[in-house]
Design an enzyme around this catalytic site. Structure first.
Site, PDB file in Angstrom:
ATOM      1  N   SER A   1       1.018  -1.101  -0.089  1.00 25.42           N
ATOM      2  CA  SER A   1       0.163   0.102  -0.145  1.00 25.42           C
ATOM      3  C   SER A   1       0.949   1.174   0.008  1.00 25.42           C
ATOM      4  CB  SER A   1      -1.107  -0.046   1.311  1.00 25.42           C
ATOM      5  OG  SER A   1      -0.159  -0.118   2.520  1.00 25.42           O
TER       6      SER A   1
ATOM      7  N   TRP B   1      -9.315 -13.061  10.519  1.00 28.65           N
ATOM      8  CA  TRP B   1      -9.906 -11.627  10.722  1.00 28.65           C
ATOM      9  C   TRP B   1     -11.669 -11.606  10.391  1.00 28.65           C
ATOM     10  CZ3 TRP B   1      -4.875  -8.363   8.848  1.00 28.65           C
ATOM     11  CH2 TRP B   1      -4.171  -8.288   9.882  1.00 28.65           C
TER      12      TRP B   1
ATOM     13  N   ASP C   1      -0.327 -11.932   1.140  1.00 29.04           N
ATOM     14  CA  ASP C   1      -0.190 -11.403   2.525  1.00 29.04           C
ATOM     15  C   ASP C   1      -0.622 -12.455   3.431  1.00 29.04           C
ATOM     16  OD1 ASP C   1       1.178  -9.099   1.799  1.00 29.04           O
ATOM     17  OD2 ASP C   1      -0.706  -8.075   1.556  1.00 29.04           O
TER      18      ASP C   1
ATOM     19  N   HIS D   1       5.626   2.517  11.299  1.00 25.67           N
ATOM     20  CA  HIS D   1       4.839   2.985  12.166  1.00 25.67           C
ATOM     21  C   HIS D   1       5.053   4.257  12.642  1.00 25.67           C
ATOM     22  CE1 HIS D   1       4.160  -1.324  12.877  1.00 25.67           C
ATOM     23  NE2 HIS D   1       3.199  -1.047  12.490  1.00 25.67           N
TER      24      HIS D   1
HETATM   25  N1  GLN Z   1      -0.032  -5.459   1.224  1.00 25.07           N
HETATM   26  C1  GLN Z   1      -0.685  -5.043   2.706  1.00 25.07           C
HETATM   27  C2  GLN Z   1      -0.234  -3.503   2.582  1.00 25.07           C
HETATM   28  O1  GLN Z   1       0.753  -3.082   2.270  1.00 25.07           O
HETATM   29  C3  GLN Z   1      -0.195  -5.606   3.855  1.00 25.07           C
HETATM   30  C4  GLN Z   1      -0.651  -5.110   5.088  1.00 25.07           C
HETATM   31  C5  GLN Z   1      -0.307  -5.777   6.239  1.00 25.07           C
HETATM   32  O2  GLN Z   1       0.572  -6.580   6.354  1.00 25.07           O
HETATM   33  N2  GLN Z   1      -1.069  -5.536   7.302  1.00 25.07           N
HETATM   34  O3  GLN Z   1      -1.009  -2.681   3.175  1.00 25.07           O
END
Ligand code: GLN
Ligand code: ZN
Length: 757
Positions: A436, A564, A602, A697
């Site tokens: 992303s 989830w 993922d 983060h």
């Molecule tokens: N492909 C997702 C992103 O880049 C992976 C997000 C994640 O690992 N929580 O947002």
């Protein structure tokens, strides 16, 4: 008579009132008085909606987390917190930390947060060291008890038990946590005496560790704890939940308490044994309503099991949900836009408590007393059992025909790697990102308007394509080797796929607390999973059409989709996971057909699904890994499969991670200083790894030097030709002004590293 009670009620509010009130307070927009008022209103509402029960939980409300509440209660908030603050602000400081406002101030670290047993709720880890002393701070707790009594509630205070409290904490200075029990017990004793003085009859004391594997020292601690707490003037209802008691069953039955609650959903085959073992003076509370999912209970079949037990136990039988209802949304009544057929199969917290009352009435007065309710329930259960939307022949046939070779790549990695290298001609230390890019206000706005029907599809697609183009141009400018389309069209990595799959449904307000003020709205898997059409191919195709560099296809894996979501209770999780895997497999193959050469799947939540007991891990890991492989491995040798996992604990699951056989795995490592790679090294992990080189983060921009340093450490553990360079995770929460320089530093670092080799 059968006594009904609840173990805990969701505290966030049916419209997330607590969340908004907390966040306004933290931003300094409202006062503590306002926050306290919201909390009081919520408690009042929640008690009111539970007043048809014989005992209503009190003390289960929390501003942030019930384990942190316990730390406050026993005087064990982290010592670094600012003593000049009032209780509530110190508590928030422990929960959230405090960055330094000026240079003289040192930042105050938040307490660590970790998963609450096998749920998706996270608690604040208590801290113990050699100076730890406990002291009762019961003012707030007792005030809430009084508040409930004043409201006319039959209040049953709820506490986290002392042994579980110690077990959940983290000890510094090499101290033995159990040595603290002697000084903790008097505090609990004082509290129980104070509650008795205030008029409490029953106190629920939770020891969820009873559902885990306990060493004999911990078992002994439980014996010791209840031997002394038993002497206080209240009646203790010891609560275990989340799993079977197994080898702790006798212990749980024999601990010196006036009653025992067990999770009759997750320990369904144990409760007959418990009835046999339980001493005759004890109350047995059976948690027969599932507190972890959102399905209606089959009341008639539950009664079939309960009636003989009721005959044996009489008044000693209590009924409750299996665990606190913290893990389910509050009220189905609000879901006015949900598909009515499916809605009729569901029960949220309020509805679950209603089921409890029906069961109790049926036991006390006979089934005919609640015939109408039982019939309506039976109809709903039948309708779900026979629905064509739930059970699909085509999916089941496909499932029956899964063979183990479908989950196997054609050639081992050692053969594939050469073919892939020839095709991509990537440099040493190839650079990429996790998927992303920043979700800007413009992107969110566009998605929101499209969802509301205020933006037509053409405009929406044009917006998203513009975002993809921007992401591609930026990545080319930075000089990355393997590009991504940026995920602008995705609100959430599970929801995006769930919305396009049959068998999934989404609530409007089905929020569940994840930690503090953070909530998630898990999608609901109600039926066999089918993928009506390709879900991502057009976007990736478009992205690839803009560049000569390879663009990764980007998917969420089956295990993460499962972990989830709220899942079906009418088939094993493993079966649902395989259905998801087949749907993702189809997408993988469509991407490959469309010419996409690198596909990332993922599995951010693979580790999260680990069962409570280590004994059960391998079974889970086996089917989870199989599902991943089923989704990924139907491709040619030349197609490169990536996976991504954003956590930093692989020690105990490395074998399964290797068994996934992804060509490349990207993981979170920057904060562990690459030490995390030791386990990959020790295991001789054979495939490629992209250890995250900076923490996404934080808004901080990493320096070229820091990245080089980290990668050099990585190269001491993994051969350089198998290393990739990438951030820890996706960049959606960052801004472009942070992302660009960070990625530039990353690319420059990779260039430098190539020169040095
Ligand atoms: N492909 C997702 C992103 O880049 C992976 C997000 C994640 O690992 N929580 O947002
Ligand atoms: Zn991640």
């Amino acid at each position: 008579m059968v006594t009904t009670h609840n173990l805990g009620f969701p505290r966030i509010g049916k419209n997330r009132e607590l969340k908004f009130s907390l966040e306004a307070y933290w931003r300094g927009e409202t006062s503590l008085v306002d926050l306290e008022k919201t909390a009081q209103d919520l408690r009042q509402t929640h008690w009111l909606s539970q007043q048809h029960l014989d005992w209503v939980p009190v003390g289960d409300f929390s501003f942030y987390d019930h384990v942190l509440d316990t730390s406050l209660l026993v005087g064990n908030l982290p010592k670094r917190s600012d003593a000049r603050l009032g209780d509530v602000d110190r508590y928030f400081q422990a929960a959230r930390g405090q960055s330094s406002k000026n240079l003289e101030q040192t930042p105050i670290a938040a307490a660590e947060m970790t998963k609450w047993f096998d749920t998706n709720y996270h608690y604040m880890v208590p801290e113990f060291d050699q100076d730890t002393q406990f002291q009762l701070h019961a003012e707030r707790y007792l005030a809430q008890y009084q508040e409930a009594v004043n409201q006319g509630v039959n209040a049953k205070p709820v506490l986290l038990g002392p042994v579980s409290y110690l077990w959940l904490g983290k000890a510094k200075d090499d101290i033995d946590k159990l040595a603290l029990l002697d000084s903790l017990l008097p505090v609990y004793e004082q509290l129980l005496i104070a509650l008795a003085d205030a008029g409490a009859e029953w106190v629920q004391i939770d020891e969820p560790i009873l559902a885990t594997e306990l060493g004999s020292d911990w078992q002994h601690a439980l014996t010791q704890a209840y031997f002394s707490l038993h002497k206080t003037p209240v009646k203790l209802l010891l609560a275990s939940y989340f799993g079977p008691l197994r080898e702790n069953l006798n212990l749980a039955c024999e601990l010196a308490t006036a009653g025992l609650h067990i999770d009759a959903i997750n320990a369904a085959d144990e409760f007959v044994n418990v009835v046999d073992w339980l001493p005759p003076h004890k109350v047995l509370s059976l948690g027969v309503i599932n507190g972890r999912n959102i399905w209606k209970t089959d009341l008639n079949s539950t009664l079939d099991k309960l009636e003989p037990i009721h005959q044996r136990l009489g008044d000693r039988l209590w009924l409750a949900p299996s665990c606190s209802l913290l893990h389910v949304p509050v009220d189905l009544e609000q879901e006015t836009t949900l598909d009515t057929e499916i809605r009729n199969w569901l029960a949220f917290a309020n509805q679950k408590l209603n089921e409890l009352s029906i069961l109790a009435q049926a036991l006390s007065s006979g089934r005919q007393a609640v015939a109408e309710e039982l019939n309506a329930n039976a109809e709903a259960i039948l309708s779900r059992q026979h629905s064509k939307r739930v059970h699909k022949k085509a999916v089941q046939t496909r499932l029956e025909n899964i063979s183990s070779d479908m989950a196997q790549r054609q050639q081992p990695y050692s053969e594939r790697v050469g073919l892939q290298q020839k095709q991509f001609v990537l440099p040493l230390f190839p650079t990429t990102t996790i998927g992303s890019f920043p979700q800007t206000p413009a992107i969110r706005q566009s998605r929101r308007l499209f969802k509301k029907g205020e933006l037509d599809q053409q405009r929406y697609h044009a917006d998203m394509k513009a975002q993809i183009e921007l992401a591609i141009r930026e990545q080319e400018a930075v000089g990355l080797d393997v590009l991504v389309h940026g995920e602008a069209e995705r609100n959430d990595m599970v929801e995006y796929f769930g919305e396009q799959l049959e068998g999934y449904i989404f609530s409007r307000l089905g929020w569940v607390q994840s930690y503090g003020s953070r909530c998630v709205k898990p999608p609901i898997i109600f039926g066999d999973i089918e993928r009506p059409q390709a879900m991502t191919v057009d976007w990736i195709n478009y992205a690839q059409s803009l560049t000569d560099k390879p663009v990764k296809g980007m998917l969420t894996g089956p295990v993460t989709m499962l972990n989830w979501s709220f899942v079906r209770d009418d088939q094993p999780r493993s079966v649902t996971c395989q259905q998801l895997a087949l749907a993702i497999r189809d997408e993988v193959q469509d991407l490959e057909q469309a010419g996409v050469k690198i596909i990332q799947i993922d599995e951010a939540a693979l580790r999260e699904g680990l069962p409570l007991r280590q004994n059960d891990w391998q079974t889970y890991l086996d089917w989870a890994v199989f599902s991943f492989k089923l989704s990924a491995n139907g491709v040619a040798n030349e197609t490169q499969i990536h996976t991504h996992m954003c956590y930093s604990e692989f020690n105990d699951i490395i074998e399964s991670i290797a068994a996934m056989d992804a060509d490349v795995i990207t993981i979170e490592t920057s904060r562990s200083d690459m030490e995390l790679l030791d386990v990959f090294n020790a295991f001789d992990y054979p495939n490629e790894i992209g250890p995250g080189v900076y923490d996404i983060h934080s808004p901080n921009i990493p320096s070229v030097a820091s990245i080089c340093q980290l990668m050099e450490k990585a190269a001491q553990r993994i051969p350089p030709e198998r290393l990739w360079v990438n951030p820890d995770c996706g960049l959606k929460t960052r801004q472009w002004t942070e992302v660009k320089p960070a990625l530039e530093a990353m690319v420059n670092a990779a260039r430098q590293l190539r020169l040095d080799v």
